[in-house]
Scaffold this motif. Structure first.
Motif, PDB file in Angstrom:
ATOM      1  N   ARG A  59       0.815  -1.209   0.000  1.00 39.97           N
ATOM      2  CA  ARG A  59       0.000   0.000   0.000  1.00 39.97           C
ATOM      3  C   ARG A  59       0.850   1.261   0.000  1.00 39.97           C
ATOM      4  O   ARG A  59       2.009   1.249   0.450  1.00 39.97           O
ATOM      5  N   HIS A  60       0.245   2.343  -0.464  1.00 37.03           N
ATOM      6  CA  HIS A  60       0.796   3.695  -0.413  1.00 37.03           C
ATOM      7  C   HIS A  60      -0.143   4.490   0.480  1.00 37.03           C
ATOM      8  O   HIS A  60      -1.327   4.646   0.167  1.00 37.03           O
ATOM      9  N   THR A  62      -0.934   7.866   3.165  1.00 39.56           N
ATOM     10  CA  THR A  62      -0.656   9.176   3.746  1.00 39.56           C
ATOM     11  C   THR A  62      -1.432   9.306   5.050  1.00 39.56           C
ATOM     12  O   THR A  62      -2.419   8.605   5.282  1.00 39.56           O
ATOM     13  N   TRP A  69       5.243   3.931   1.837  1.00 39.47           N
ATOM     14  CA  TRP A  69       4.916   2.645   1.243  1.00 39.47           C
ATOM     15  C   TRP A  69       5.079   1.557   2.296  1.00 39.47           C
ATOM     16  O   TRP A  69       6.049   1.562   3.056  1.00 39.47           O
ATOM     17  N   LEU A  87       7.655   7.988   1.710  1.00 35.46           N
ATOM     18  CA  LEU A  87       6.621   8.394   0.763  1.00 35.46           C
ATOM     19  C   LEU A  87       7.248   8.845  -0.548  1.00 35.46           C
ATOM     20  O   LEU A  87       8.207   9.598  -0.583  1.00 35.46           O
ATOM     21  N   ASP A  89       6.120   8.989  -5.147  1.00 32.21           N
ATOM     22  CA  ASP A  89       5.080   8.729  -6.138  1.00 32.21           C
ATOM     23  C   ASP A  89       5.200   7.316  -6.718  1.00 32.21           C
ATOM     24  O   ASP A  89       4.198   6.621  -6.902  1.00 32.21           O
ATOM     25  N   LEU A  91       6.669   3.302  -6.810  1.00 34.96           N
ATOM     26  CA  LEU A  91       7.016   2.216  -5.897  1.00 34.96           C
ATOM     27  C   LEU A  91       8.537   2.098  -5.792  1.00 34.96           C
ATOM     28  O   LEU A  91       9.224   1.954  -6.798  1.00 34.96           O
TER      29      LEU A  91
END
Length: 501
Positions: A59-60, A62, A69, A87, A89, A91
């Protein structure tokens, strides 16, 4: 750089009544309100949900204190290793590598978005030390790929503090149970979201069919278990865990042995090329590893030598030899795991299990077919042991005992595969072959140690250093080998008397 931590947690169903009073849990002195966090997580998987089907989540996220990640790898029920990367953008490459054995040439896409309002409590002891974090999560799920739909629910999550005693979670669960809170039917939020939203569910783990019936069923179950082990151990090898390389190497050996032993069940015209690729993989896994293990043996032996008998920079030379073997081996191994050849091997194993090359004996009575194959392997061990011990001490006996050890491994793996069908006799044979393998392994380690000591002593002599200590270590290794050879006939007689397969 990614960080890894062991996550031990439990999830519970919850209505809107919130969190029961947990101050009565043994050891809990206070329940500290840590406020509310808004979390926004997008889960990534292949279009056919290969990660989710294996209990892996990527998962990503916030929000909260650990935005970034997260890759979670299953260890045991309620236990996962979580690898966290900052964090970004895209992977991170390290996490992409850790999913490679499952994703392979596939493409990762966003599949689920979870937005969670998390009400957090800390359970602390009398000294204020954290025992566990408890949260009430109000979850809103949205399907992003493979369907449409939304869902929402509330759950309670209890995560043990780092280094905590898992038994504490039993105490918390008992208190929650008294308040009417029950364990969740889903092991993860992702699993629940995939079930609750419209679209396909994860494929079940690749455990194969139900209870084995035929000889072929038993052999394929064992092959499937080793294939699954190779795939699952890939992240452990990449993370350089203590036994990752060893365990994956053993799985490749088990597969190769199975293909050879049960050639009447699986067509060797199909399996032999696969076995060749498995041999290649095992060899790559062993680069640097065997030298590392041997160096540990020699350094431990050197530590037992009284100081006055250590002549020259023996320790430094042994250490340098070990480091030379390890240098570059890890980078090479990571390249192997990412190579097309390795990924093609995994695909080939999948294809073999999907459409197995069964022969006529595969449909036969497993007790008869498997026992016959196991007895055939055991007979080969018998011949090799007797031939080796008929030789005088020296090179030919060393080679013979080494071959006997390899065949003992093969017999052990055959008995492992046959154990569900043959029961206690196969279990006893596994134990007997394991003990023989260990005994003869000590002999082979001594052979390799003496070879290395001869080489290092020659280098030391050429450098003007004393070779005395190398000779001393050589003599001790020679004595160890002689002790093993003296014990072998007696150990083998006990084994032959106990075998009932």
């Amino acid at each position: 750089m990614a960080d890894t931590k062991r996550e031990i947690e439990r999830k519970y169903e919850s209505d809107e009544s919130g969190l029961p009073d947990l101050t009565g849990v043994a050891g809990v002195a206070n329940v500290v309100d840590k406020g509310t966090a808004e979390l926004d997580a997008t889960y990534h998987d292949t279009s056919d949900l290969r990660l989710a089907s294996a209990g892996v989540t990527l998962r990503h996220r916030t929000g909260g204190t650990d935005a970034g990640w997260h890759l979670k790898l299953p260890v045991a029920p309620g236990v996962r290793d979580e690898i966290h990367a900052p964090l970004s953008d895209a992977l991170p490459a390290e996490l992409a590598g850790l999913t490679r054995s499952r994703v392979r040439e596939g493409r990762l896409v966003p599949v689920i978005r979870l937005r969670t309002t998390r009400d957090i409590r800390h359970l602390v002891d009398a000294d204020g030390a954290l025992l566990a974090e408890v949260s009430v999560d109000h979850v809103r799920a949205e399907r992003l790929f493979g369907g449409t739909g939304k869902a929402q629910w509330t759950e309670i999550e209890v995560e043990l503090a780092d280094g905590g005693d898992p038994a504490f979670l039993d105490k918390v669960e008992k208190r929650l149970g008294k308040a009417g809170v029950r364990p969740s039917k889903s092991a993860s939020k992702l699993g629940r979201a995939l079930t609750a939203t419209k679209g396909g569910k994860p494929h079940p783990p690749t455990s194969g069919p139900g209870t084995p019936v035929t000889a072929g069923d038993h052999v394929l179950a064992y092959v499937r278990a080793q294939r699954d082990a190779i795939v699952a151990l890939d992240p452990a090898v990449r993370l350089d865990t203590a036994e990752g390389v060893h365990d994956m190497r053993v799985a490749t050996r088990r597969l190769r042995s199975t293909f050879r032993t049960f050639g009447k069940v699986l067509d060797r015209r199909v399996t032999d090329p696969v076995a060749d690729e498995l041999k290649w993989l095992a060899g790559e896994l062993g680069v640097g590893r065997d030298q590392e293990v041997l160096a540990e043996r020699l350094l431990a032996a050197l530590d037992e030598v009284p100081g006055p008998l250590v002549s020259g920079p023996v320790h430094d030379r042994l250490q340098a030899w070990a480091e030379a073997g390890a240098r570059g081996s890890r980078g090479r191994l990571l390249g192997v795991l990412d190579s097309r050849r390795h990924l093609a091997l995994l695909d080939t194993l999948d294809a073999l299990l999907a459409d197995p090359p069964l022969r006529r004996a595969a449909a036969g009575d497993p007790e008869k077919v498997l026992a016959k194959a196991v007895r055939r392997d055991f007979a080969k061990v018998t011949g090799l042991i007797e031939t080796a011990m008929d030789q005088p001490p020296g090179h030919e006996r060393d080679l013979g005992l080494h071959e006997a050890r390899k065949k003992a491994k093969r017999t052990r793996y055959a008995a492992e595969a046959a154990r569900p069908a043959l029961g206690r006799p196969a279990k006893a044979l596994v134990a007997s072959m394991k003990s023989l393998q260990s005994l003869l392994g000590e002999h082979q380690d001594s052979v390799m140690a003496r070879r290395t000591l001869r080489e290092l002593s020659a280098v030391a002599h050429a450098a003007g250093e004393s070779a005395f200590s190398y000779g001393l270590l050589y003599g001790r290794e020679e004595r160890r080998a002689a002790e093993v050879e003296a014990r072998t006939p007696r150990a083998w007689r006990r084994i032959t008397e106990d075998v009932r397969v």
